[in-house]
Design a protein around this motif. Sequence first.
Motif, PDB file in Angstrom:
ATOM      1  N   MET A   1       0.849  -1.196   0.000  1.00 29.19           N
ATOM      2  CA  MET A   1       0.000   0.000   0.000  1.00 29.19           C
ATOM      3  C   MET A   1       0.881   1.241   0.000  1.00 29.19           C
ATOM      4  O   MET A   1       1.862   1.318   0.740  1.00 29.19           O
ATOM      5  CB  MET A   1      -0.897   0.011   1.238  1.00 29.19           C
ATOM      6  N   PHE A  31      -9.404   4.216  -3.159  1.00 25.87           N
ATOM      7  CA  PHE A  31      -9.051   2.849  -2.748  1.00 25.87           C
ATOM      8  C   PHE A  31      -9.679   1.902  -3.770  1.00 25.87           C
ATOM      9  O   PHE A  31     -10.885   1.706  -3.803  1.00 25.87           O
ATOM     10  CB  PHE A  31      -9.575   2.556  -1.345  1.00 25.87           C
ATOM     11  N   GLN A  35      -6.980  -3.453  -5.343  1.00 24.74           N
ATOM     12  CA  GLN A  35      -6.129  -3.407  -4.148  1.00 24.74           C
ATOM     13  C   GLN A  35      -6.832  -4.036  -2.958  1.00 24.74           C
ATOM     14  O   GLN A  35      -6.221  -4.731  -2.146  1.00 24.74           O
ATOM     15  CB  GLN A  35      -5.756  -1.959  -3.835  1.00 24.74           C
TER      16      GLN A  35
END
Length: 205
Positions: A1, A31, A35
């Motif tokens: 991240m 976001f 991911q």
Amino acid sequence: MARWMAERIVKYRSKGGIFRKKEDLLRIYDFLEEQYRQLEAYIRLPATTPLYSTSNAKPVFETRSTLVKTERTTFTFQLNEADTTDFKKVYGIGSKLALRIIKFRENLGGFVNENQLREVWGLDSSVVQELLKHGQLTGPGSVRKIKINDVSLEQFRHPYLKPYVAKAILAYRQQHGAFQSAADLKAVKLLDEATLKKLEPYLAF
């Protein structure tokens, strides 16, 4: 991240945001779902919210969206009378945000329209929408008024009013006499029309 994403998550949490299930991370701006799928196995939060049946005491699982839908019909409250307990019933509002809403409301003198909730720092649009499903406005009687013809410079405080504008208003009153209506305030050069419109519900003549 990426570090900037980690900082964004921490910032959201510091403003009172709460993660109750894994999918709540998708509410963070930028976001990505890809991911999320990569990180999902490492997130220590439930994927669903458990409910318990009172009839057979066996756990029944529902998604959070179903739970929220059920809760929406169970409570309402008055925005100008609510305390932290009321605000914290709303999905997405924790103790910090509840206190921030109340502090802003007190500084205003009460909410006069729903859009003012969007001015509360840290209260994002999705939480405002959820809040408005439960919170109601009682009307003008619940608003604290400023007696414009009696107020002193030390007392003349409002979030919509800069101190130098307040000083100009009272200087004009001293020179020209009492204000009869909000229309008279238009003569104060430092007071623009947009500010006057926002301030008007809080003035008493």
